[in-house]
Structures are given as structure tokens and as C-alpha cells.
Design a protein around this motif. Structure first.
Motif, PDB file in Angstrom:
ATOM      1  N   ARG A 272     -25.683   0.303  41.183  1.00 48.25           N
ATOM      2  CA  ARG A 272     -26.285  -0.441  40.080  1.00 48.25           C
ATOM      3  C   ARG A 272     -27.060  -1.619  40.688  1.00 48.25           C
ATOM      4  N   VAL A 273     -28.361  -1.659  40.406  1.00 52.24           N
ATOM      5  CA  VAL A 273     -29.227  -2.716  40.918  1.00 52.24           C
ATOM      6  C   VAL A 273     -29.856  -3.428  39.735  1.00 52.24           C
ATOM      7  N   ASP A 274     -29.612  -4.717  39.620  1.00 51.05           N
ATOM      8  CA  ASP A 274     -30.144  -5.508  38.493  1.00 51.05           C
ATOM      9  C   ASP A 274     -29.819  -4.853  37.156  1.00 51.05           C
ATOM     10  N   GLY A 275     -28.587  -4.324  37.060  1.00 47.45           N
ATOM     11  CA  GLY A 275     -28.126  -3.719  35.811  1.00 47.45           C
ATOM     12  C   GLY A 275     -28.590  -2.305  35.570  1.00 47.45           C
ATOM     13  N   LYS A 276     -29.338  -1.722  36.513  1.00 50.69           N
ATOM     14  CA  LYS A 276     -29.852  -0.356  36.324  1.00 50.69           C
ATOM     15  C   LYS A 276     -29.321   0.544  37.425  1.00 50.69           C
ATOM     16  N   TRP A 277     -28.969   1.776  37.061  1.00 49.94           N
ATOM     17  CA  TRP A 277     -28.458   2.732  38.031  1.00 49.94           C
ATOM     18  C   TRP A 277     -29.607   3.332  38.825  1.00 49.94           C
ATOM     19  N   ARG A 278     -29.411   3.406  40.157  1.00 47.36           N
ATOM     20  CA  ARG A 278     -30.400   3.990  41.049  1.00 47.36           C
ATOM     21  C   ARG A 278     -29.694   4.934  42.019  1.00 47.36           C
ATOM     22  N   ILE A 279     -30.354   6.045  42.332  1.00 42.27           N
ATOM     23  CA  ILE A 279     -29.767   7.057  43.228  1.00 42.27           C
ATOM     24  C   ILE A 279     -29.912   6.605  44.678  1.00 42.27           C
TER      25      ILE A 279
ATOM     26  N   ILE B 120     -17.414   6.172  37.765  1.00 43.19           N
ATOM     27  CA  ILE B 120     -18.000   4.854  37.978  1.00 43.19           C
ATOM     28  C   ILE B 120     -16.914   3.920  38.501  1.00 43.19           C
ATOM     29  N   THR B 121     -17.209   3.251  39.617  1.00 43.08           N
ATOM     30  CA  THR B 121     -16.297   2.256  40.186  1.00 43.08           C
ATOM     31  C   THR B 121     -17.112   1.011  40.469  1.00 43.08           C
ATOM     32  N   GLY B 122     -17.023   0.032  39.587  1.00 48.02           N
ATOM     33  CA  GLY B 122     -17.809  -1.188  39.743  1.00 48.02           C
ATOM     34  C   GLY B 122     -19.291  -0.884  39.658  1.00 48.02           C
ATOM     35  N   ASP B 123     -20.022  -1.236  40.731  1.00 54.02           N
ATOM     36  CA  ASP B 123     -21.464  -1.005  40.773  1.00 54.02           C
ATOM     37  C   ASP B 123     -21.834   0.253  41.551  1.00 54.02           C
ATOM     38  N   ALA B 124     -20.884   1.173  41.708  1.00 55.74           N
ATOM     39  CA  ALA B 124     -21.140   2.448  42.380  1.00 55.74           C
ATOM     40  C   ALA B 124     -20.730   3.591  41.456  1.00 55.74           C
ATOM     41  N   ALA B 125     -21.409   4.697  41.579  1.00 53.39           N
ATOM     42  CA  ALA B 125     -21.079   5.868  40.754  1.00 53.39           C
ATOM     43  C   ALA B 125     -21.384   7.134  41.529  1.00 53.39           C
ATOM     44  N   THR B 126     -20.691   8.205  41.172  1.00 50.38           N
ATOM     45  CA  THR B 126     -21.011   9.538  41.675  1.00 50.38           C
ATOM     46  C   THR B 126     -21.186  10.452  40.474  1.00 50.38           C
ATOM     47  N   VAL B 127     -22.124  11.362  40.591  1.00 47.92           N
ATOM     48  CA  VAL B 127     -22.366  12.372  39.553  1.00 47.92           C
ATOM     49  C   VAL B 127     -22.319  13.733  40.232  1.00 47.92           C
ATOM     50  N   ASN B 128     -21.438  14.602  39.765  1.00 47.39           N
ATOM     51  CA  ASN B 128     -21.348  15.961  40.296  1.00 47.39           C
ATOM     52  C   ASN B 128     -22.330  16.855  39.546  1.00 47.39           C
ATOM     53  N   TYR B 129     -22.901  17.825  40.262  1.00 46.71           N
ATOM     54  CA  TYR B 129     -23.835  18.757  39.625  1.00 46.71           C
ATOM     55  C   TYR B 129     -23.766  20.109  40.321  1.00 46.71           C
ATOM     56  N   HIS B 130     -24.270  21.126  39.623  1.00 47.41           N
ATOM     57  CA  HIS B 130     -24.370  22.485  40.154  1.00 47.41           C
ATOM     58  C   HIS B 130     -25.832  22.908  40.089  1.00 47.41           C
TER      59      HIS B 130
ATOM     60  N   SER C 243     -29.779   4.748  30.953  1.00 51.80           N
ATOM     61  CA  SER C 243     -28.790   3.693  31.191  1.00 51.80           C
ATOM     62  C   SER C 243     -27.488   4.194  31.806  1.00 51.80           C
ATOM     63  N   SER C 244     -27.243   5.511  31.829  1.00 51.90           N
ATOM     64  CA  SER C 244     -26.008   6.021  32.424  1.00 51.90           C
ATOM     65  C   SER C 244     -26.318   6.749  33.728  1.00 51.90           C
ATOM     66  N   PRO C 245     -25.355   6.825  34.652  1.00 47.01           N
ATOM     67  CA  PRO C 245     -25.600   7.563  35.901  1.00 47.01           C
ATOM     68  C   PRO C 245     -26.025   9.007  35.659  1.00 47.01           C
ATOM     69  N   GLU C 246     -25.368   9.697  34.694  1.00 45.09           N
ATOM     70  CA  GLU C 246     -25.728  11.094  34.413  1.00 45.09           C
ATOM     71  C   GLU C 246     -27.174  11.207  33.939  1.00 45.09           C
ATOM     72  N   ALA C 247     -27.585  10.290  33.061  1.00 44.06           N
ATOM     73  CA  ALA C 247     -28.950  10.351  32.533  1.00 44.06           C
ATOM     74  C   ALA C 247     -29.976  10.085  33.631  1.00 44.06           C
ATOM     75  N   VAL C 248     -29.648   9.201  34.574  1.00 42.62           N
ATOM     76  CA  VAL C 248     -30.557   8.921  35.691  1.00 42.62           C
ATOM     77  C   VAL C 248     -30.704  10.172  36.562  1.00 42.62           C
ATOM     78  N   VAL C 249     -29.584  10.820  36.898  1.00 37.63           N
ATOM     79  CA  VAL C 249     -29.636  12.016  37.741  1.00 37.63           C
ATOM     80  C   VAL C 249     -30.380  13.137  37.027  1.00 37.63           C
ATOM     81  N   ASP C 250     -30.134  13.299  35.736  1.00 39.15           N
ATOM     82  CA  ASP C 250     -30.816  14.330  34.958  1.00 39.15           C
ATOM     83  C   ASP C 250     -32.333  14.084  34.949  1.00 39.15           C
ATOM     84  N   ALA C 251     -32.735  12.839  34.708  1.00 35.48           N
ATOM     85  CA  ALA C 251     -34.167  12.509  34.675  1.00 35.48           C
ATOM     86  C   ALA C 251     -34.800  12.673  36.063  1.00 35.48           C
TER      87      ALA C 251
END
Length: 198
Positions: free
Chosen positions: A174-181, A106-116, A27-35
Motif C-alpha cells: 500500500r503506497v499513499d493509501g493505494k494498493w500497488r503490485i 492483507i497484513t498491514g500495508d502488504a497483501a497477497t492475491v492468489n490467482y489461476h 481500492s482492494s488488492p483483488e481489484a488491482v490485480v484484476d485490472a
């Protein structure tokens, strides 16, 4: 055996339980990127696609074949021994990099996740090259791909391998309430294709 009314009540719950299973995506941007990266490292591209926006072109996922391309050109034939060795090499290369998330915005329906991304890059010595030459000289030519891949995989874990780090950012919507990359830069493919570019 339970009453018919109880059985009907249990049957009525099954669709609802199925709906709960479908909602079990992160449900979170970080969890989506991690998965997503966990799936890519497993080379499970079908699983990875569920975290990606429908029309997004993400560097780690192979592009689908165009619908109007005949079936025959889609098939790439590789001798069995070479194909098997290349598959093991792909698994070894994708499994080894380490990915650490480093915050999100997170800004509205957009998000960025930084990673190394951290990976070890082989640097064969003269002795390593001599070992390969000896191994190839002792092997049947049909086994050359297997010998070369085994040698390279050993180098991935050698103490002499150099550690490289790369900073990346994933952009999500965020699409239909779900975060997508929507995009990842750098991708694991970028890192593996150009290990000295980071």
C-alpha cells in the motif's frame, strides 16, 4: 445564461471533480490485480503500469530503455508483413488465457492475491503440419509470416488444444493509501513462453 456567481461556483468545482477522477483506481488488492491483468491481456502496458509499484519489476511489463542508450540501437527493424503478423500473434496469445482470482490476505500495508491462469496449448497433428506445408507452398514467400501466424492462431482455438493451469500469487504494497503490485509469479509471459512448464 446563469449569474456570474453561479458560473464561478461551477468553475470552482472542476478541480475537485478532476481529483475524484484521479482517485477512481481500484481500492482492494483483488481489484488491482484484476485490472492489471485485464490491461496486460489488452497489451495496454501504459494502463497496466498504473497498478504497479514505482520500482517494481513485474514480468509482464517490458523494461524501460536505459536513459544513456543511444536512440538507434533501440529500434528493431522487422519487415512490415512480419511485424504485422507478429503483432497479431501477440494479441491472440495474450487475449486467450483466463485468469481467476482465488482470495487474498492483507497484513498491514502488504497483501497477497492468489490467482489461476488457464490457457489452451496447441498440439499440431501430422495433418496440421501437412496443412501448413501446403499453405506455405501456395503462398508468396513475403506472406510466410502471415501464413504461419494464421495457422498457429487457428490451432489456439482447435478442439485438440490441451488445457493447462498455473497457480500464481501477486504481492502488493500500500503506497499513499493505494494498493500497488510489487511482483507476480507466474506472469502471463512465463506461461506463454513455457506453456508445458505448469
Amino acid at each position: 445564461m446563469g449569474s456570474p456567481r453561479k458560473l464561478l461556483g461551477l468553475l470552482a468545482l472542476l478541480p475537485a471533480l478532476g481529483g475524484c477522477a484521479a482517485l477512481s483506481l481500484p481500492s482492494s488488492p483483488e481489484a488491482v490485480v484484476d485490472a492489471y491483468f485485464a490491461a496486460v491481456k489488452d497489451l495496454d502496458f501504459e494502463r497496466a503500469r498504473q497498478y504497479v509499484a514505482e520500482d517494481a519489476r513485474v514480468g509482464d511489463l517490458p523494461s524501460p530503455w536505459p536513459q544513456d542508450v543511444p536512440v538507434e540501437p533501440q529500434v528493431v527493424w522487422i519487415e512490415w508483413e512480419a511485424g504485422e503478423a507478429l503483432a497479431r500473434l501477440g494479441e491472440a496469445q495474450f487475449a486467450r488465457p483466463e485468469i481467476a482470482l482465488d482470495g487474498s490476505t492483507i497484513t498491514g500495508d502488504a497483501a497477497t492475491v492468489n490467482y489461476h491462469i488457464t490457457q489452451r496449448v496447441p498440439h499440431p497433428s501430422e495433418e496440421d503440419m501437412a496443412d501448413l506445408t501446403r499453405a506455405l507452398a501456395a503462398a508468396d514467400p513475403a506472406r510466410y509470416p502471415e501464413v504461419i501466424v494464421d495457422w498457429y492462431i487457428d490451432l489456439l482455438d482447435a478442439a485438440e488444444a490441451v488445457t493447462r493451469s498455473y497457480d500464481g500469487v501477486a504481492r502488493l504494497i500500500r503506497v499513499d493509501g493505494k494498493w500497488r503490485i510489487e511482483s507476480t509469479s507466474v506472469s502471463l509471459n512465463d506461461v506463454l513462453r513455457n506453456p508445458d512448464g505448469g
